[in-house]
Design an enzyme around this catalytic site. Sequence first.
Site, PDB file in Angstrom:
ATOM      1  N   ALA A 166       0.830  -1.204   0.000  1.00 39.96           N
ATOM      2  CA  ALA A 166       0.000   0.000   0.000  1.00 39.96           C
ATOM      3  C   ALA A 166       0.863   1.252   0.000  1.00 39.96           C
ATOM      4  CB  ALA A 166      -0.937  -0.002   1.198  1.00 39.96           C
ATOM      5  N   ASP A 167       1.912   1.263   0.796  1.00 43.10           N
ATOM      6  CA  ASP A 167       2.800   2.423   0.829  1.00 43.10           C
ATOM      7  C   ASP A 167       3.457   2.668  -0.524  1.00 43.10           C
ATOM      8  OD1 ASP A 167       2.730   3.511   3.509  1.00 43.10           O
ATOM      9  OD2 ASP A 167       3.634   1.646   4.181  1.00 43.10           O
ATOM     10  N   SER A 168       3.943   1.604  -1.154  1.00 42.82           N
ATOM     11  CA  SER A 168       4.656   1.760  -2.420  1.00 42.82           C
ATOM     12  C   SER A 168       3.743   2.243  -3.528  1.00 42.82           C
ATOM     13  CB  SER A 168       5.306   0.430  -2.815  1.00 42.82           C
ATOM     14  OG  SER A 168       6.236   0.009  -1.841  1.00 42.82           O
TER      15      SER A 168
END
Length: 416
Positions: free
Chosen positions: A179-181
């Site tokens: 999700a962060d990437s």
Amino acid sequence: MSNIPDVDGVQDGGKPLAGFKVLDVSNFLAAPMCSMFLADFGADVLKVERPQHGDEVRHWGENRDGVGLYYKVLNRGKRSITLDLRTPFGAETVKRLVQDVDVIVENYRTGTLEKWGLGYDVLAAINPRLIMTRVTGWGQTGPHRMRPGFGTLAEAYAGFVAINGEPDRPPLLPGFGLADSTTGLMAAFLTVTALHEARRSGRGQVIDLAIYETLLTLLGPQVVNYDQLGLVQQRSGSRLPFTAPRNTYRTRDGQYVSIAGSAQSTFVRICDALGVPDLVADPRFATNRARLVNAAVLDEHLQAAIERFDRDDLLARFVEIGATAAPVNTVADIVADAHIGARENIVTLDDPELGGPLRMQNVVGKLSRTPGAIAAPGPRLGEHNRAVLIDQLGYTEDELAAAGIDLPEPGRAAAE
């Protein structure tokens, strides 16, 4: 114009984002990855970190001699200064810096910058062209906006975890910051979009991006399928709900390959390469929709055929016939792979802090005329304090000492 040095003969002036200035006051993964992508294509990114401690990523994961390795990747091509934004000195310095930047990137919990006197209304009054890219767990609006949030929660909330894993086992979180990437990539895209619009209008704006939102869109047709058909996608291992075959399979030598047959002609070639042409004529597998209904049985037939071959021999057969397969690579395979080497997907950089060469993933994508390039691995903590705070902004050494700001000498990290 950017102060990032030339790299491998590619001048900053030739990079597509050269001349844009970014102030990165973020931590962790998603927002720093956004500014990483911008730096890769020439933006001058100045990263603000907490004095003494720095970005939390400096202390995440693996390290070598106390130097955090993932920090080197996420903050490549950036400069580093140290400021405590909670203090009047830190807030005042940010206000001075935003006079001459195009973008500020932040990922504090909703309302935090406002509490410190650094909300967009304050900063835009100083620089009306300023774009503020805000990455938060839940966004600036909605009933969850004040909650703490990060990637692991977003992966569950967006619906990814529910469909990831085997049907008879608990749902699985991904093995990396998915999700962060994906949020970092979307944040970079939205930032460039806003920069383009600012050239036309002369005005800045706020980019409000919650960490779960990009993944929600990337998950595919779940929403439309539920809306129109009432379908709720379930966990199905490596299979997809819209194409078959699609899975990983074990070869005779204990290796694994990934195979997908998204078109009928592709499935025919797979069966040809495996020496099982009868599967094509079997009514259970004659069309993609039939194969979806009988995906488990099809996987059994394919596994039985595949385990008659060693991996490299199998892949050679697939290449010869034009069928679709790929090895299930480890990072050791990736670093040694001839195609990845030819595409320059891994780059070697000199890192003075580590005292030698450092390999990492290269810039994503190749522009034929104005390619990106990595200037350097992530900097030492506060490496550019003197150049920015004294030479550019005019503070004295005594003022920085009173504010608890170190002035690292060349070749030395800031005090831990």
